[in-house]
Motif scaffolding. Structure first.
Motif, PDB file in Angstrom:
ATOM      1  N   ILE A  69       0.857  -1.187   0.000  1.00  7.05           N
ATOM      2  CA  ILE A  69       0.000   0.000   0.000  1.00  7.05           C
ATOM      3  C   ILE A  69       0.890   1.232   0.000  1.00  7.05           C
ATOM      4  O   ILE A  69       1.789   1.346   0.832  1.00  7.05           O
ATOM      5  CB  ILE A  69      -0.928   0.021   1.230  1.00  7.05           C
ATOM      6  CG1 ILE A  69      -1.834  -1.219   1.238  1.00  7.05           C
ATOM      7  CG2 ILE A  69      -1.763   1.291   1.268  1.00  7.05           C
ATOM      8  CD1 ILE A  69      -2.628  -1.381   2.529  1.00  7.05           C
ATOM      9  N   ALA A 106       0.180   6.458   3.777  1.00  5.08           N
ATOM     10  CA  ALA A 106      -0.369   6.164   5.100  1.00  5.08           C
ATOM     11  C   ALA A 106      -1.282   7.287   5.569  1.00  5.08           C
ATOM     12  O   ALA A 106      -1.265   7.680   6.724  1.00  5.08           O
ATOM     13  CB  ALA A 106       0.760   5.942   6.107  1.00  5.08           C
ATOM     14  N   GLY A 126      -4.938   5.030   2.832  1.00  2.00           N
ATOM     15  CA  GLY A 126      -4.081   3.882   3.115  1.00  2.00           C
ATOM     16  C   GLY A 126      -4.483   3.146   4.373  1.00  2.00           C
ATOM     17  O   GLY A 126      -4.447   1.907   4.418  1.00  2.00           O
ATOM     18  N   ILE A 137       2.709  -0.877   4.340  1.00  2.00           N
ATOM     19  CA  ILE A 137       2.393   0.474   3.867  1.00  2.00           C
ATOM     20  C   ILE A 137       3.693   1.258   3.789  1.00  2.00           C
ATOM     21  O   ILE A 137       4.470   1.271   4.736  1.00  2.00           O
ATOM     22  CB  ILE A 137       1.426   1.200   4.820  1.00  2.00           C
ATOM     23  CG1 ILE A 137       0.128   0.411   5.005  1.00  2.00           C
ATOM     24  CG2 ILE A 137       1.113   2.607   4.300  1.00  2.00           C
ATOM     25  CD1 ILE A 137      -0.827   1.027   6.026  1.00  2.00           C
ATOM     26  N   ILE A 181       3.791   0.066   8.852  1.00  2.00           N
ATOM     27  CA  ILE A 181       4.165   1.234   8.062  1.00  2.00           C
ATOM     28  C   ILE A 181       5.675   1.428   8.047  1.00  2.00           C
ATOM     29  O   ILE A 181       6.320   1.429   9.089  1.00  2.00           O
ATOM     30  CB  ILE A 181       3.500   2.515   8.613  1.00  2.00           C
ATOM     31  CG1 ILE A 181       1.978   2.354   8.691  1.00  2.00           C
ATOM     32  CG2 ILE A 181       3.841   3.715   7.726  1.00  2.00           C
ATOM     33  CD1 ILE A 181       1.264   3.519   9.364  1.00  2.00           C
TER      34      ILE A 181
END
Length: 500
Positions: free
Chosen positions: A12, A15, A19, A37, A101
């Motif tokens: 992805i 963020a 996201g 992410i 992330i």
């Protein structure tokens, strides 16, 4: 060559709101899904982390902007930027999304290898290259550039002796107390800045080339508070967000179906809140019809209040040139300024500005059609999150996230390693992806994907019909599914239509 065992299931990009929503929806339907992410900034939040100018707030109601699966706990209809950022941070932590992330990662390019059905994504981290390999690429980076905004070529701007600021890069230490400020623009950013700064400056002026429609909404309403008292959190949020979404949609339909009547309505609302005798038809009567461009929400009519109190003024004119002390207008008037804010808009870009290719062949977004608003024709295993222009961003990106989650679930169930929409040689009639005549949209034509006039390539800005279709449309319509045999490295491929 990357192998399937090296790859994560979904990468992805971004963020921010989109996201975080994507991560939740993907794993809601596919609990064992492995995802990462990547976020080019050092913290999450996207738009709400980037924009730090005075008064930054939501330009749609917060109950529809927040996630339907994690209720907004506030009572006000419009939320300030820091409140939204804190909500996103809380959401990511609550659901463990923050642990997935990677920050400070700028995506440069992504190439899909049809022999392995894998994306190789080239990124930059702290000046060094880093590569990610994924089965599916989900771009949630919005539709505008983060590294620069749109700045027209203003004649003589280098002669100006004061400070020039773009809202996208607002200096933390900017001191505008007691200063003369000119804000160039009449969009959402300008109408937010003017009332937020008015009490602290000597004088603040909104310089606009042409007027924009304004819609005054209350910061909060009694019905919201009543519903929150009567119903538990999730139920209250659902009722309030549904009501707000339908109210916004209804007003949009009213404006489009009855443009002359809605023009009179918006003019009357402005006139009622401006000083007696104010030249409404000069500064607040656009030449276009309502919703040809976005309406600007002004909470509690704060812009009108600042004008009424003499704290701010609006000047409708064109710039002739800049000089050392301010701006000379075509009318001959001069605007003195210590600070000039260029709230001149965004620069749109698709796919976060990254180059997308298949087997090394570049795929230009402007040449592609958007399948149901979130995939591109003949580009495998790629989704792009884009919200509504006439309603809350989240309402569409959440539908998109659920659709992508369903698609991936189907692929995993059937054993497919790629899926892509195709027009199968059909000649499609072009339509705009974003149904607005705004300058930032017109400037982006050719750089962002197109829509078409026939399904499933129609991109409607109609939340009611989209919500209805989302539960009923055939997930496999115009889709090609297939597998790649990585065993001999030559990419033996099988493709077929599939049934959901």
């Amino acid at each position: 060559m990357p192998t399937k065992t090296d790859a994560i299931d979904v990468l992805i990009v971004g963020a921010g709101l989109s996201g975080i929503d994507a991560a939740y929806r993907l794993t809601e339907r596919n609990p064992d899904l492995k995802y990462t992410i990547v976020e080019q900034r050092d913290q999450l939040g996207g738009t709400w982390d980037l924009f730090r100018y005075p008064g930054v707030r939501s330009d749609s109601d917060i109950f529809t902007l927040s996630f339907p699966w994690y209720p907004w706990k506030g009572t006000r209809t419009v939320a300030e930027g820091h409140e939204i950022r804190e909500y996103l941070e809380d959401t990511a932590q609550h659901f463990g999304i923050d642990k997935h992330i990677d920050f400070g990662v700028k995506v440069l390019a992504a190439d899909f290898d049809t022999s392995t059905d894998l994306w190789t994504v080239e990124t930059e981290v702290g000046g060094k290259k880093r590569t990610y390999t994924s089965r599916f690429l989900y771009v949630c980076a919005g539709y505008y550039r983060y590294d620069r905004g749109y700045e027209p070529d203003f004649p003589g701007i280098d002669k100006f002796g004061g400070q020039v600021v773009h809202p996208q890069f607002w200096p933390e230490d900017l001191d505008y107390t007691g200063k003369k400020v000119v804000v160039i623009g009449s969009g959402a950013t300008a109408v937010t800045l003017i009332p937020s700064m008015a009490d602290d400056v000597e004088k603040i002026t909104m310089l606009q080339r042409s007027p924009t429609y304004m819609l005054a909404l209350p910061w909060s309403d009694p019905m919201t508070k009543i519903v929150q008292k009567v119903l538990p959190g999730t139920a209250a949020h659902r009722v309030i967000s549904t009501r707000n979404a339908l109210a916004t949609f209804s007003f949009y339909q009213y404006c489009r179906l009855f443009p002359k009547l809605s023009r009179r309505t918006l003019r009357a609302m402005a006139k009622a809140q401006l000083p007696k005798g104010y030249p409404v038809d000069v500064d607040f009567k656009p030449k276009y019809e309502p919703w040809d461009q976005r309406l600007c929400v002004i909470p509690a009519g704060d812009l009108y209040t600042a004008i009424r109190k003499g704290k701010a003024e609006v000047v409708t004119d064109q710039i002739d040139s800049f000089d050392e002390t301010g701006i000379l207008l075509k009318s001959g008037k001069h605007l003195d300024a210590d600070i000039i804010v260029t709230a001149t808009g965004l620069e749109l870009v698709a796919m976060g500005g990254a180059e997308v290719s298949i087997d090394g062949a570049e795929q230009k977004p402007g040449d592609k059609y958007a399948y149901r608003g979130y995939m591109l024709n003949d580009v495998p295993n790629l989704a792009w999150a884009v919200g509504y222009t006439n309603a809350s961003w989240t309402l569409r990106v959440d539908l998109t996230a659920q659709a992508v989650a369903k698609l991936i679930a189907l692929m995993r169930e059937k054993g497919y390693t790629h899926a892509y929409p195709t027009a199968e040689g059909e000649v499609l009639e072009d339509a705009p992806l974003l149904e607005l005549d705004s300058g930032y949209v017109q400037r982006a034509q050719g750089n962002i994907p197109k829509a078409a006039r026939t399904q499933p390539w129609v991109v409607r800005h109609n939340l009611v019909l989209d919500a209805y279709d989302a539960r009923r449309y055939d997930l496999t319509e115009a889709m090609v599914f297939g597998t790649a045999d990585q065993g001999n490295g030559k990419g033996k491929k099988k493709e077929a239509k599939a049934s959901a």
